[in-house]
Write a protein that holds these residues in place. Structure first.
Motif, PDB file in Angstrom:
ATOM      1  N   ILE A   1     -30.358  36.660  37.910  1.00 29.32           N
ATOM      2  CA  ILE A   1     -30.698  38.068  37.742  1.00 29.32           C
ATOM      3  C   ILE A   1     -30.433  38.771  39.066  1.00 29.32           C
ATOM      4  CG2 ILE A   1     -32.475  39.692  37.015  1.00 29.32           C
ATOM      5  CD1 ILE A   1     -34.029  37.146  36.003  1.00 29.32           C
ATOM      6  N   PRO A   2     -29.520  39.739  39.093  1.00 27.04           N
ATOM      7  CA  PRO A   2     -29.161  40.408  40.352  1.00 27.04           C
ATOM      8  C   PRO A   2     -30.304  41.245  40.905  1.00 27.04           C
ATOM      9  CG  PRO A   2     -27.563  40.847  38.605  1.00 27.04           C
ATOM     10  CD  PRO A   2     -28.753  40.233  37.971  1.00 27.04           C
ATOM     11  N   GLY A   3     -30.196  41.572  42.180  1.00 23.50           N
ATOM     12  CA  GLY A   3     -31.225  42.343  42.851  1.00 23.50           C
ATOM     13  C   GLY A   3     -30.869  43.805  43.006  1.00 23.50           C
ATOM     14  N   PHE A   4     -31.347  44.366  44.086  1.00 23.35           N
ATOM     15  CA  PHE A   4     -31.166  45.782  44.422  1.00 23.35           C
ATOM     16  C   PHE A   4     -29.683  46.150  44.426  1.00 23.35           C
ATOM     17  CE2 PHE A   4     -31.502  49.278  47.682  1.00 23.35           C
ATOM     18  CZ  PHE A   4     -32.325  50.098  46.930  1.00 23.35           C
ATOM     19  N   PHE A   5     -29.286  47.191  43.720  1.00 29.90           N
ATOM     20  CA  PHE A   5     -27.921  47.610  43.401  1.00 29.90           C
ATOM     21  C   PHE A   5     -26.989  46.424  43.147  1.00 29.90           C
ATOM     22  CE2 PHE A   5     -25.900  47.146  47.593  1.00 29.90           C
ATOM     23  CZ  PHE A   5     -26.824  47.577  48.520  1.00 29.90           C
ATOM     24  N   GLY A   6     -27.527  45.482  42.323  1.00 35.37           N
ATOM     25  CA  GLY A   6     -26.727  44.316  41.953  1.00 35.37           C
ATOM     26  C   GLY A   6     -26.018  44.498  40.621  1.00 35.37           C
ATOM     27  N   PHE A   7     -25.149  43.553  40.303  1.00 34.08           N
ATOM     28  CA  PHE A   7     -24.388  43.572  39.057  1.00 34.08           C
ATOM     29  C   PHE A   7     -23.950  42.145  38.759  1.00 34.08           C
ATOM     30  CE2 PHE A   7     -21.768  44.618  42.709  1.00 34.08           C
ATOM     31  CZ  PHE A   7     -20.751  43.675  42.644  1.00 34.08           C
ATOM     32  N   ALA A   8     -23.455  41.903  37.557  1.00 33.67           N
ATOM     33  CA  ALA A   8     -22.961  40.579  37.206  1.00 33.67           C
ATOM     34  C   ALA A   8     -21.478  40.468  37.543  1.00 33.67           C
ATOM     35  CB  ALA A   8     -23.207  40.302  35.722  1.00 33.67           C
ATOM     36  N   ASP A   9     -20.679  41.310  36.899  1.00 35.51           N
ATOM     37  CA  ASP A   9     -19.238  41.307  37.130  1.00 35.51           C
ATOM     38  C   ASP A   9     -18.768  42.758  37.090  1.00 35.51           C
ATOM     39  OD1 ASP A   9     -16.332  41.336  36.478  1.00 35.51           O
ATOM     40  OD2 ASP A   9     -16.570  39.171  36.428  1.00 35.51           O
ATOM     41  N   LEU A  10     -18.133  43.193  38.161  1.00 33.90           N
ATOM     42  CA  LEU A  10     -17.729  44.588  38.270  1.00 33.90           C
ATOM     43  C   LEU A  10     -16.211  44.653  38.408  1.00 33.90           C
ATOM     44  CD1 LEU A  10     -19.056  47.408  38.399  1.00 33.90           C
ATOM     45  CD2 LEU A  10     -19.024  47.204  40.883  1.00 33.90           C
ATOM     46  N   GLY A  11     -15.545  44.674  37.268  1.00 34.22           N
ATOM     47  CA  GLY A  11     -14.088  44.714  37.312  1.00 34.22           C
ATOM     48  C   GLY A  11     -13.479  43.532  38.027  1.00 34.22           C
ATOM     49  N   GLY A  12     -14.059  42.349  37.834  1.00 36.46           N
ATOM     50  CA  GLY A  12     -13.545  41.158  38.490  1.00 36.46           C
ATOM     51  C   GLY A  12     -14.197  40.856  39.824  1.00 36.46           C
ATOM     52  N   ILE A  13     -15.046  41.772  40.324  1.00 36.90           N
ATOM     53  CA  ILE A  13     -15.795  41.541  41.563  1.00 36.90           C
ATOM     54  C   ILE A  13     -17.143  40.959  41.163  1.00 36.90           C
ATOM     55  CG2 ILE A  13     -16.703  42.581  43.672  1.00 36.90           C
ATOM     56  CD1 ILE A  13     -14.774  44.958  43.117  1.00 36.90           C
ATOM     57  N   THR A  14     -17.409  39.708  41.535  1.00 32.40           N
ATOM     58  CA  THR A  14     -18.613  39.031  41.077  1.00 32.40           C
ATOM     59  C   THR A  14     -19.708  39.091  42.128  1.00 32.40           C
ATOM     60  OG1 THR A  14     -17.738  36.911  41.870  1.00 32.40           O
ATOM     61  CG2 THR A  14     -17.371  37.466  39.549  1.00 32.40           C
ATOM     62  N   TYR A  15     -20.939  39.270  41.659  1.00 36.73           N
ATOM     63  CA  TYR A  15     -22.112  39.351  42.535  1.00 36.73           C
ATOM     64  C   TYR A  15     -22.561  37.950  42.956  1.00 36.73           C
ATOM     65  CZ  TYR A  15     -26.855  40.945  43.892  1.00 36.73           C
ATOM     66  OH  TYR A  15     -28.016  41.231  44.551  1.00 36.73           O
ATOM     67  N   PHE A  16     -22.566  37.012  41.993  1.00 39.76           N
ATOM     68  CA  PHE A  16     -22.986  35.635  42.268  1.00 39.76           C
ATOM     69  C   PHE A  16     -21.755  34.737  42.337  1.00 39.76           C
ATOM     70  CE2 PHE A  16     -26.889  37.212  40.020  1.00 39.76           C
ATOM     71  CZ  PHE A  16     -27.738  37.118  41.108  1.00 39.76           C
ATOM     72  N   HIS A  17     -21.020  34.838  43.421  1.00 36.47           N
ATOM     73  CA  HIS A  17     -19.771  34.097  43.561  1.00 36.47           C
ATOM     74  C   HIS A  17     -20.057  32.598  43.645  1.00 36.47           C
ATOM     75  CE1 HIS A  17     -15.547  33.873  44.174  1.00 36.47           C
ATOM     76  NE2 HIS A  17     -15.625  33.358  45.385  1.00 36.47           N
ATOM     77  N   HIS A  18     -19.519  31.818  42.724  1.00 37.50           N
ATOM     78  CA  HIS A  18     -19.631  30.353  42.696  1.00 37.50           C
ATOM     79  C   HIS A  18     -21.041  29.847  42.376  1.00 37.50           C
ATOM     80  CE1 HIS A  18     -15.567  30.087  43.981  1.00 37.50           C
ATOM     81  NE2 HIS A  18     -15.777  30.403  45.250  1.00 37.50           N
ATOM     82  N   VAL A  19     -21.976  30.713  42.051  1.00 36.42           N
ATOM     83  CA  VAL A  19     -23.348  30.253  41.792  1.00 36.42           C
ATOM     84  C   VAL A  19     -23.408  29.417  40.517  1.00 36.42           C
ATOM     85  CG1 VAL A  19     -25.689  30.994  41.203  1.00 36.42           C
ATOM     86  CG2 VAL A  19     -24.472  32.071  43.097  1.00 36.42           C
ATOM     87  N   ARG A  20     -22.683  29.833  39.473  1.00 40.73           N
ATOM     88  CA  ARG A  20     -22.700  29.067  38.220  1.00 40.73           C
ATOM     89  C   ARG A  20     -22.226  27.635  38.467  1.00 40.73           C
ATOM     90  NH1 ARG A  20     -19.924  32.169  35.035  1.00 40.73           N
ATOM     91  NH2 ARG A  20     -21.517  32.807  33.551  1.00 40.73           N
ATOM     92  N   GLU A  21     -21.105  27.487  39.186  1.00 40.44           N
ATOM     93  CA  GLU A  21     -20.571  26.163  39.450  1.00 40.44           C
ATOM     94  C   GLU A  21     -21.559  25.314  40.239  1.00 40.44           C
ATOM     95  OE1 GLU A  21     -19.109  28.984  39.945  1.00 40.44           O
ATOM     96  OE2 GLU A  21     -17.197  28.999  38.848  1.00 40.44           O
TER      97      GLU A  21
END
Length: 258
Positions: A1-21
């Protein structure tokens, strides 16, 4: 769950880079195969609105009734998770949260302000709101490229110097800066970034809620759910000093963050 002015995926720009892996690899060591989902959120909307968004994301993804649910919230995302899991919570027009919340086994918050932050007082001012918008631009750019070119830094400094005189604040200055930062994005990605930044401009209810007084009221109302385990990952930055600046080097974005 993203934080302050966070997002999941913004036009290919990811908030949690490599976190899933990373989570999948760590869980595999214990024989677990989780489904990891990123939550789309309202970047600076109220905690109640963000928790309602969390409910909708969980409802859309946790479709197997026997599967347990685990929530990991970064920054304000940890507050969203706590509110969502609180017994019999009222989330705007969402009346069916209880059934899903009862399936949550763990809530983990990472760098979450459980007592609020005095910094919210500043960002709730007119000057702070303008700076927040620029910081959002800078963060998206840094997530995308991993660094800031000096030309971008100088442009940002030039805009900030005009903020002391509110009459000198012109949206077209920021728009030009925005165009320069993301001029190479495709039309669809440009629209996604624009909509995200517009949501920050139009709804900043979260700023007042993150003050120590606002979070004190939240803590008085939110209850821990029996049977759910809660954990907090606490982080601390180094104290800014000459030695630490030397270790960081001359990377502008790292210097600004420090």
């Amino acid at each position: 769950i993203p934080g302050f002015f966070g997002f999941a995926d913004l036009g290919g720009i990811t908030y949690f880079h490599h976190v899933r892996e990373m989570l999948e690899e760590r869980c595999a060591l214990y024989g677990m195969k989780p489904e990891v989902h990123y939550v789309s959120t309202v970047p600076t909307g109220s905690i109640r609105m963000r928790a309602a968004q969390l409910y909708h994301e969980v409802a859309a993804t946790a479709t197997e009734p026997d599967w347990p649910i685990h929530l990991i919230g970064h920054s304000t995302g940890g507050l969203d998770a706590r509110l969502f899991v609180s017994p019999n919570v009222s989330l705007l027009k969402t009346t069916e949260a209880e059934e899903l919340a009862a399936r949550v086994k763990t809530v983990v918050s990472v760098s979450t302000p459980p007592l609020g932050t005095p910094l919210a007082f500043f960002f709730n001012s007119l000057l702070g709101q303008k700076l927040l918008y620029l910081i959002s631009l800078a963060t998206i750019y840094a997530l995308r490229f991993g660094k800031f070119p000096l030309s971008t830094v100088f442009s940002l400094i030039g805009i900030i110097t005009k903020l002391d005189d509110h009459l000198g604040w012109k949206d077209n200055i920021v728009d030009q800066f925005y165009e320069n930062l993301f001029s190479d994005l495709s039309g669809e990605r440009m629209v996604a970034v624009g909509e995200f930044l517009e949501s920050i401009r139009s709804d900043q209810a979260l700023l007042g809620q993150l003050t120590p007084g606002g979070i004190d009221l939240l803590n008085a109302a939110v209850q821990d759910r029996p049977g759910t385990r809660y954990g907090c990952v606490v982080t601390q930055a180094r104290k800014p000093e000459l030695g630490s600046l030397k270790d960081i080097g001359l990377e502008p974005y790292k210097l600004a963050s420090h």
